[in-house]
Write a protein that holds these residues in place. Structure first.
Motif, PDB file in Angstrom:
ATOM      1  N   VAL A  46      -4.425   7.595  13.006  1.00  0.00           N
ATOM      2  CA  VAL A  46      -5.035   8.130  11.796  1.00  0.00           C
ATOM      3  C   VAL A  46      -4.032   8.093  10.651  1.00  0.00           C
ATOM      4  CG1 VAL A  46      -6.075  10.175  10.749  1.00  0.00           C
ATOM      5  CG2 VAL A  46      -6.563   9.603  13.139  1.00  0.00           C
ATOM      6  N   ASN A  61      -9.764  10.624   8.968  1.00  0.00           N
ATOM      7  CA  ASN A  61      -8.950  11.833   8.951  1.00  0.00           C
ATOM      8  C   ASN A  61      -9.855  12.989   8.544  1.00  0.00           C
ATOM      9  OD1 ASN A  61      -7.091  13.935   8.400  1.00  0.00           O
ATOM     10  ND2 ASN A  61      -5.497  12.439   7.881  1.00  0.00           N
ATOM     11  N   ASN A  62      -9.950  14.004   9.401  1.00  0.00           N
ATOM     12  CA  ASN A  62     -10.911  15.078   9.105  1.00  0.00           C
ATOM     13  C   ASN A  62     -10.532  15.913   7.883  1.00  0.00           C
ATOM     14  OD1 ASN A  62      -8.796  16.509  10.217  1.00  0.00           O
ATOM     15  ND2 ASN A  62      -9.956  17.383  11.915  1.00  0.00           N
ATOM     16  N   ASN A 101     -13.218  15.238   5.253  1.00  0.00           N
ATOM     17  CA  ASN A 101     -14.635  15.551   5.454  1.00  0.00           C
ATOM     18  C   ASN A 101     -15.287  16.100   4.185  1.00  0.00           C
ATOM     19  OD1 ASN A 101     -14.605  14.740   8.098  1.00  0.00           O
ATOM     20  ND2 ASN A 101     -14.814  16.777   8.980  1.00  0.00           N
ATOM     21  N   ALA A 115     -18.970  10.668  12.587  1.00  0.00           N
ATOM     22  CA  ALA A 115     -17.591  10.794  13.050  1.00  0.00           C
ATOM     23  C   ALA A 115     -17.202   9.538  13.821  1.00  0.00           C
ATOM     24  CB  ALA A 115     -17.455  12.039  13.926  1.00  0.00           C
ATOM     25  N   LEU A 166     -12.266  10.552  15.543  1.00  0.00           N
ATOM     26  CA  LEU A 166     -13.096  11.737  15.290  1.00  0.00           C
ATOM     27  C   LEU A 166     -14.375  11.726  16.125  1.00  0.00           C
ATOM     28  CD1 LEU A 166     -12.789  12.073  11.404  1.00  0.00           C
ATOM     29  CD2 LEU A 166     -11.481  13.253  13.178  1.00  0.00           C
ATOM     30  N   ASP A 167     -14.530  10.709  16.953  1.00  0.00           N
ATOM     31  CA  ASP A 167     -15.737  10.566  17.784  1.00  0.00           C
ATOM     32  C   ASP A 167     -15.632  11.481  19.002  1.00  0.00           C
ATOM     33  OD1 ASP A 167     -18.083   9.674  18.843  1.00  0.00           O
ATOM     34  OD2 ASP A 167     -17.393   7.657  19.319  1.00  0.00           O
ATOM     35  N   THR A 168     -15.540  12.778  18.710  1.00  0.00           N
ATOM     36  CA  THR A 168     -15.364  13.821  19.714  1.00  0.00           C
ATOM     37  C   THR A 168     -16.374  14.931  19.454  1.00  0.00           C
ATOM     38  OG1 THR A 168     -13.816  15.078  18.354  1.00  0.00           O
ATOM     39  CG2 THR A 168     -12.874  13.334  19.733  1.00  0.00           C
ATOM     40  N   ASP A 222     -15.733  18.075  18.718  1.00  0.00           N
ATOM     41  CA  ASP A 222     -15.302  18.797  17.521  1.00  0.00           C
ATOM     42  C   ASP A 222     -15.466  17.936  16.276  1.00  0.00           C
ATOM     43  OD1 ASP A 222     -14.643  20.990  19.039  1.00  0.00           O
ATOM     44  OD2 ASP A 222     -12.493  20.540  19.103  1.00  0.00           O
ATOM     45  N   GLY A 223     -15.128  16.639  16.383  1.00  0.00           N
ATOM     46  CA  GLY A 223     -15.223  15.748  15.233  1.00  0.00           C
ATOM     47  C   GLY A 223     -16.648  15.568  14.759  1.00  0.00           C
ATOM     48  N   ALA A 251     -17.876  18.901  13.182  1.00  0.00           N
ATOM     49  CA  ALA A 251     -17.279  19.134  11.866  1.00  0.00           C
ATOM     50  C   ALA A 251     -17.902  18.224  10.815  1.00  0.00           C
ATOM     51  CB  ALA A 251     -15.767  18.915  11.935  1.00  0.00           C
ATOM     52  N   GLN A 252     -18.147  16.947  11.158  1.00  0.00           N
ATOM     53  CA  GLN A 252     -18.761  16.031  10.203  1.00  0.00           C
ATOM     54  C   GLN A 252     -20.152  16.499   9.812  1.00  0.00           C
ATOM     55  OE1 GLN A 252     -21.504  13.837  10.876  1.00  0.00           O
ATOM     56  NE2 GLN A 252     -21.416  12.672   8.975  1.00  0.00           N
TER      57      GLN A 252
END
Length: 466
Positions: free
Chosen positions: A320, A351-352, A355, A379, A383-385, A387-388, A391-392
């Motif tokens: 990232v 990078n979150n 967002n 995401a 960020l393909d998680t 949490d990611g 958050a997105q």
């Protein structure tokens, strides 16, 4: 204790269970950005074993294996399929909290009918069982795509590609997925790459344009875009660490271009001058064609010089970046918007920290040309998680309109990675379900159905004009 990965996995409220099982679970897939090979899809050869299906070309898995001290021989080297699978199984048992753990087990369940958790202890059993399933079943690419209910699939293709296999796929009897090209002009913009002069010459030959200036590059790319459009292309993609914006007159841009074509090492600031001019012209072309422009931002690529020299790009040594993106992105989009030529655009960040930047940027350039004309892309990559993704969607919901979101894309080279769409849908339904059950959104089943089915599939089909 909840049972591992049962039918209600991640669905932590009754509303989430209702939305997923009643309205999302069986929706088809619109994969508007992936890295599958159209050649492999057309040739339709079955995998040798589960290792070839799972581990060949999958840098997500290689990164995890390296973090467990696994030798490169088992990642990209010449160890046997069984040996590589055993090392991956050993790695996976330690991947607690990593989406790889969920992805792998969703794929084992959906494609192989295997419920046993994968670990070093179960590796041989699962390897043998999966391979028997491959031998007795149909694991050819077209069959896996059809079994995954993929209706639209956009590959990632260089402008010089002849799109031979996209044309051939159209005539395959019984294969209903539309495999469409995606225009990816990275090499034509990467003026500070060592092979840039050679690539420009090849681009000119392919387009039938004698390239002597940067405007000739634009002309050649425009001709190739027309060709891609004739084969069904509806989307163009470009990856940047940050979107460049360095306006300059034609003479300055041409001076940078000529310097690069003569073998000069172009500085980052001069590279941005060239990239800005060419990318603005491409944005206008995309608007003319009615295409969607995807912009992926934030990757810091090829960090390990030794491994890049040994293995090349896309082998698991990217990370990232933390470039500032807001000002240049705003100026770039505004320049197109001033001319009335800003195409539908999907903005992806890696990078979150960005967002809120992107979620707020959308509102600057929305118009009645399309519902949520400017989209906050799902995401992506690191960020393909769980949490990611959460958050997105929270950022988009807070500052935009989540109900018009175009949802998940696979961004993968793996034919069994479509389980990620199920993963995304479960997370999405869980988030919406919690909002409903905490009294933050009214329970109107008809509207909620429209929202979750839209995010799962329908919004993307409409947005991309598929």
């Amino acid at each position: 204790m909840e049972k591992f990965l049962d039918k209600d996995f991640l669905l932590d409220t009754q509303t989430a269970k209702c939305l997923f099982h009643n309205y999302c679970e069986d929706m088809p897939i619109c994969d508007y950005h992936c890295h599958l090979s159209p050649k492999e899809i057309y040739e339709n050869n079955p995998p040798v074993d589960i290792s070839e299906l799972w581990l060949a070309g999958d840098h997500y898995k290689w990164r995890a294996m390296r973090s467990c001290g696994v030798s490169e021989d088992y990642c990209t080297g010449d160890k046997s399929g069984k040996e590589k699978f055993e090392k991956f199984a050993y790695t996976l048992q330690y991947a607690i909290g990593n989406p790889l753990y969920h992805w792998a087990h969703i794929e084992l369940q959906r494609y192989f009918g295997i419920d046993t958790p994968l670990s070093a202890k179960t590796a041989d059993e699962i390897y043998n069982q999966a391979n028997k399933t491959i031998e007795s079943g149909d694991f050819r690419p077209q069959s896996l795509i059809s079994r995954s209910a993929v209706k639209f699939l956009c590959t990632t293709d260089d402008p010089i590609d002849d799109l031979k296999y996209h044309k051939l796929i159209k005539d395959v009897s019984g294969f209903e997925c539309r495999v469409l090209p995606g225009f990816r002009p990275d090499r034509a913009l990467n003026i500070n790459a060592g092979d840039f002069p050679d690539y420009v010459k090849l681009l000119g030959e392919t387009a039938g344009v004698e390239i002597k200036s940067y405007k000739d590059v634009i002309s050649a790319l425009s001709k190739r875009a027309d060709y891609f459009n004739s084969v069904g292309c509806r989307v163009a993609d470009k990856s940047f660490s940050h979107v460049p914006y360095a306006s300059a007159d034609e003479e300055t841009v041409d001076a940078v271009f000529e310097y690069a074509m003569n073998g000069g090492k172009v500085s980052d600031s001069d590279a941005d001058v060239y990239k800005t001019a060419v990318f603005l012209a491409l944005g206008e072309k995309y608007h003319e064609l009615g295409w969607v422009m995807e912009i992926h931002m934030g990757a810091l690529r090829n960090n390990n010089s030794l491994m890049f020299k040994r293995l090349g790009p896309d082998t698991g040594f990217d990370s990232v970046g933390d470039d500032s993106i807001a000002v240049s992105l705003s100026r770039f989009m505004d320049a197109l918007n001033l001319k009335g030529k800003l195409p539908k655009t999907v903005l992806f960040n890696l990078n979150n920290k960005d967002n809120i930047v992107l979620a707020s940027m959308l509102g600057n350039f929305q118009s009645d040309e399309a519902e949520s004309k400017i989209q906050f892309g799902p995401a992506w990559w690191f960020l393909d998680t769980m949490d990611g993704m959460t958050a997105q969607m929270k950022s988009l919901a807070s500052l935009g309109i989540l109900g018009k979101f175009i949802g998940m894309e696979t961004d993968s080279r793996s034919l069994t990675s479509y389980g990620r769409h199920e993963y995304f849908r479960r997370i999405m339904c869980s988030l919406i379900g919690r909002w409903v059950e905490s009294g933050q959104y009214a329970f109107d089943e008809e509207i909620l159905k429209e929202i979750v089915q839209g995010i799962s599939y329908k919004n993307a089909v409409k947005y991309f004009n598929f």
